[in-house]
Write a protein that holds these residues in place. Structure first.
Motif, PDB file in Angstrom:
ATOM      1  N   VAL A 211      61.488  40.882  41.868  1.00 46.25           N
ATOM      2  CA  VAL A 211      60.287  40.058  42.061  1.00 46.25           C
ATOM      3  C   VAL A 211      59.143  40.684  41.256  1.00 46.25           C
ATOM      4  O   VAL A 211      58.866  41.878  41.365  1.00 46.25           O
ATOM      5  CB  VAL A 211      59.899  40.000  43.558  1.00 46.25           C
ATOM      6  N   GLN A 212      58.524  39.844  40.431  1.00 42.88           N
ATOM      7  CA  GLN A 212      57.423  40.327  39.571  1.00 42.88           C
ATOM      8  C   GLN A 212      56.098  39.800  40.109  1.00 42.88           C
ATOM      9  O   GLN A 212      55.952  38.584  40.301  1.00 42.88           O
ATOM     10  CB  GLN A 212      57.659  39.806  38.146  1.00 42.88           C
ATOM     11  N   ALA A 213      55.128  40.684  40.354  1.00 46.17           N
ATOM     12  CA  ALA A 213      53.810  40.225  40.817  1.00 46.17           C
ATOM     13  C   ALA A 213      53.066  39.556  39.667  1.00 46.17           C
ATOM     14  O   ALA A 213      53.068  40.065  38.545  1.00 46.17           O
ATOM     15  CB  ALA A 213      53.003  41.416  41.334  1.00 46.17           C
ATOM     16  N   ASP A 214      52.442  38.412  39.955  1.00 52.15           N
ATOM     17  CA  ASP A 214      51.643  37.709  38.940  1.00 52.15           C
ATOM     18  C   ASP A 214      50.176  38.079  39.157  1.00 52.15           C
ATOM     19  O   ASP A 214      49.410  37.346  39.771  1.00 52.15           O
ATOM     20  CB  ASP A 214      51.874  36.198  39.092  1.00 52.15           C
ATOM     21  N   VAL A 215      49.825  39.249  38.675  1.00 52.03           N
ATOM     22  CA  VAL A 215      48.497  39.790  38.954  1.00 52.03           C
ATOM     23  C   VAL A 215      47.389  38.946  38.318  1.00 52.03           C
ATOM     24  O   VAL A 215      46.313  38.793  38.879  1.00 52.03           O
ATOM     25  CB  VAL A 215      48.410  41.260  38.485  1.00 52.03           C
ATOM     26  N   TYR A 216      47.660  38.371  37.166  1.00 52.21           N
ATOM     27  CA  TYR A 216      46.637  37.541  36.505  1.00 52.21           C
ATOM     28  C   TYR A 216      46.190  36.399  37.418  1.00 52.21           C
ATOM     29  O   TYR A 216      44.998  36.130  37.543  1.00 52.21           O
ATOM     30  CB  TYR A 216      47.146  36.988  35.171  1.00 52.21           C
ATOM     31  N   SER A 217      47.164  35.706  38.026  1.00 55.78           N
ATOM     32  CA  SER A 217      46.801  34.577  38.889  1.00 55.78           C
ATOM     33  C   SER A 217      45.956  35.038  40.070  1.00 55.78           C
ATOM     34  O   SER A 217      45.035  34.336  40.490  1.00 55.78           O
ATOM     35  CB  SER A 217      48.061  33.869  39.401  1.00 55.78           C
ATOM     36  N   VAL A 218      46.277  36.214  40.597  1.00 54.63           N
ATOM     37  CA  VAL A 218      45.509  36.740  41.728  1.00 54.63           C
ATOM     38  C   VAL A 218      44.098  37.137  41.274  1.00 54.63           C
ATOM     39  O   VAL A 218      43.102  36.785  41.902  1.00 54.63           O
ATOM     40  CB  VAL A 218      46.246  37.958  42.362  1.00 54.63           C
ATOM     41  N   HIS A 219      44.017  37.834  40.159  1.00 54.01           N
ATOM     42  CA  HIS A 219      42.719  38.344  39.693  1.00 54.01           C
ATOM     43  C   HIS A 219      41.775  37.247  39.189  1.00 54.01           C
ATOM     44  O   HIS A 219      40.573  37.460  39.088  1.00 54.01           O
ATOM     45  CB  HIS A 219      42.932  39.373  38.573  1.00 54.01           C
ATOM     46  N   TYR A 220      42.349  36.082  38.847  1.00 50.19           N
ATOM     47  CA  TYR A 220      41.500  34.986  38.350  1.00 50.19           C
ATOM     48  C   TYR A 220      41.424  33.829  39.355  1.00 50.19           C
ATOM     49  O   TYR A 220      41.021  32.737  38.998  1.00 50.19           O
ATOM     50  CB  TYR A 220      42.018  34.491  36.990  1.00 50.19           C
ATOM     51  N   ASP A 221      41.803  34.113  40.594  1.00 46.03           N
ATOM     52  CA  ASP A 221      41.798  33.081  41.631  1.00 46.03           C
ATOM     53  C   ASP A 221      40.355  32.838  42.115  1.00 46.03           C
ATOM     54  O   ASP A 221      39.657  33.771  42.525  1.00 46.03           O
ATOM     55  CB  ASP A 221      42.677  33.542  42.795  1.00 46.03           C
ATOM     56  N   ARG A 222      39.939  31.576  42.066  1.00 48.93           N
ATOM     57  CA  ARG A 222      38.545  31.250  42.419  1.00 48.93           C
ATOM     58  C   ARG A 222      38.240  31.490  43.888  1.00 48.93           C
ATOM     59  O   ARG A 222      37.144  31.910  44.236  1.00 48.93           O
ATOM     60  CB  ARG A 222      38.242  29.792  42.062  1.00 48.93           C
ATOM     61  N   GLU A 223      39.225  31.242  44.748  1.00 49.16           N
ATOM     62  CA  GLU A 223      38.981  31.466  46.173  1.00 49.16           C
ATOM     63  C   GLU A 223      38.829  32.944  46.474  1.00 49.16           C
ATOM     64  O   GLU A 223      38.004  33.365  47.276  1.00 49.16           O
ATOM     65  CB  GLU A 223      40.146  30.912  46.996  1.00 49.16           C
ATOM     66  N   LEU A 224      39.658  33.749  45.836  1.00 45.92           N
ATOM     67  CA  LEU A 224      39.624  35.191  46.098  1.00 45.92           C
ATOM     68  C   LEU A 224      38.410  35.865  45.454  1.00 45.92           C
ATOM     69  O   LEU A 224      37.886  36.843  45.974  1.00 45.92           O
ATOM     70  CB  LEU A 224      40.902  35.859  45.572  1.00 45.92           C
ATOM     71  N   TRP A 225      37.977  35.349  44.286  1.00 46.07           N
ATOM     72  CA  TRP A 225      36.972  36.072  43.508  1.00 46.07           C
ATOM     73  C   TRP A 225      35.660  35.321  43.279  1.00 46.07           C
ATOM     74  O   TRP A 225      34.762  35.851  42.624  1.00 46.07           O
ATOM     75  CB  TRP A 225      37.573  36.511  42.167  1.00 46.07           C
ATOM     76  N   GLY A 226      35.536  34.091  43.787  1.00 52.41           N
ATOM     77  CA  GLY A 226      34.310  33.322  43.598  1.00 52.41           C
ATOM     78  C   GLY A 226      33.161  33.887  44.417  1.00 52.41           C
ATOM     79  O   GLY A 226      33.316  34.947  45.028  1.00 52.41           O
ATOM     80  N   PRO A 227      31.995  33.235  44.512  1.00 49.91           N
ATOM     81  CA  PRO A 227      31.738  31.931  43.885  1.00 49.91           C
ATOM     82  C   PRO A 227      31.514  32.006  42.375  1.00 49.91           C
ATOM     83  O   PRO A 227      31.610  31.011  41.701  1.00 49.91           O
ATOM     84  CB  PRO A 227      30.459  31.455  44.588  1.00 49.91           C
ATOM     85  N   GLU A 228      31.209  33.196  41.831  1.00 52.85           N
ATOM     86  CA  GLU A 228      31.020  33.270  40.374  1.00 52.85           C
ATOM     87  C   GLU A 228      32.360  33.027  39.690  1.00 52.85           C
ATOM     88  O   GLU A 228      33.392  33.495  40.151  1.00 52.85           O
ATOM     89  CB  GLU A 228      30.474  34.644  39.946  1.00 52.85           C
ATOM     90  N   ASP A 229      32.319  32.328  38.576  1.00 57.80           N
ATOM     91  CA  ASP A 229      33.514  32.007  37.809  1.00 57.80           C
ATOM     92  C   ASP A 229      34.313  33.289  37.501  1.00 57.80           C
ATOM     93  O   ASP A 229      33.780  34.201  36.853  1.00 57.80           O
ATOM     94  CB  ASP A 229      33.077  31.332  36.500  1.00 57.80           C
ATOM     95  N   PRO A 230      35.574  33.381  37.951  1.00 59.59           N
ATOM     96  CA  PRO A 230      36.364  34.595  37.690  1.00 59.59           C
ATOM     97  C   PRO A 230      36.639  34.842  36.202  1.00 59.59           C
ATOM     98  O   PRO A 230      37.032  35.938  35.822  1.00 59.59           O
ATOM     99  CB  PRO A 230      37.687  34.344  38.427  1.00 59.59           C
TER     100      PRO A 230
END
Ligand code: HEM
Length: 203
Positions: A102-121
């Motif tokens: 299983v490979q972690a998709d770190v990019y999707s996590v690090h650019y997720d708007r819910e996780l990293w908003g409200p500023e544009d990730p």
């Protein structure tokens, strides 16, 4: 060698790229550095130098947010965050057979708007790290018992280098900053070239 040197130097290359593109971030970082209680004359003394360097980086809030933002936007070792299932299991309704990699998709996590908003990730914004985030939202060093063993060393090394560099120099965009950047997947995920200009601050 790849784990210890290629990682930190690549992360610093991304740091210089972002500093060249964001003069306001550079100035904030230099303002924090300039406030540090360091007497340059003491740098001749090895013992004082060691003590001051460690002490300095531990108390730098903006530096910490800056480095965190570099590693959020550029998780250079994404490809090594893998786990092999030791038994059949189900995660969030997905069946995973024993032996599956299983490979972690770190990019999707690090650019997720819910996780990293409200500023544009997709925008470089160190202050977003002032907000408490989900414990698994930030994975540049992996997670769990096999996370990066060199994390603390890498962070201290990067911060000390940035203090010493930015105390004396400002970073401006070089001629081919954008055109030669071209991110490539090698031992780590790395820019091809980072073109910046170093300008002596006293000039
Ligand atoms: C910015 C710098 C660095 C980044 C982004 C980074 C990232 C990573 C990542 C993502 C992993 C895999 C973690 C996982 O699977 O959960 C890892 C593992 C590892 N890193 Fe780093 N690393 C950095 C610097 C270093 C340094 C400086 C050293 C050594 C001095 C180092 C030594 C290692 C080792 C030995 C492992 C394997 C650990 C294990 O499998 O138990 N890393 N690193």
């Amino acid at each position: 060698m790849a784990a210890g040197y290629e990682t930190t130097s690549t992360a610093l290359a991304y740091a210089t790229y972002e500093l060249a593109r964001h003069p306001e971030v550079l100035h904030k970082l230099q303002a924090e550095i300039d406030q540090l209680p360091l007497d340059n004359d003491d740098m001749s003394n090895e013992e004082t130098k060691k003590y001051l360097d460690y002490d300095i980086v531990a108390q730098m809030n903006y530096m910490d947010m800056f480095v965190s933002e570099v590693l959020r936007m550029y998780p250079i070792a994404n490809t090594v965050i893998q786990r092999r299932a030791s038994e059949d299991t189900v995660v969030q309704g997905i069946q995973i057979k024993k032996g599956t990699l299983v490979q972690a998709d770190v990019y999707s996590v690090h650019y997720d708007r819910e996780l990293w908003g409200p500023e544009d990730p997709y925008v470089f914004f160190p202050e977003r790290h002032q907000t408490k985030r989900h414990p698994m939202a930030y994975l540049p060093f992996g997670a769990g018992p096999r996370h990066c063993i060199g994390m603390r060393f890498a962070l201290i090394e990067m911060k000390i280098l940035l203090v010493r560099l930015l105390r004396e120099y400002s970073i401006l965009p070089g001629e081919h900053l954008e055109s030669k950047f071209n991110i490539r997947e090698r031992a780590v995920i790395t820019p091809e070239e980072v073109w910046v200009k170093l300008v002596k601050r006293s000039d």
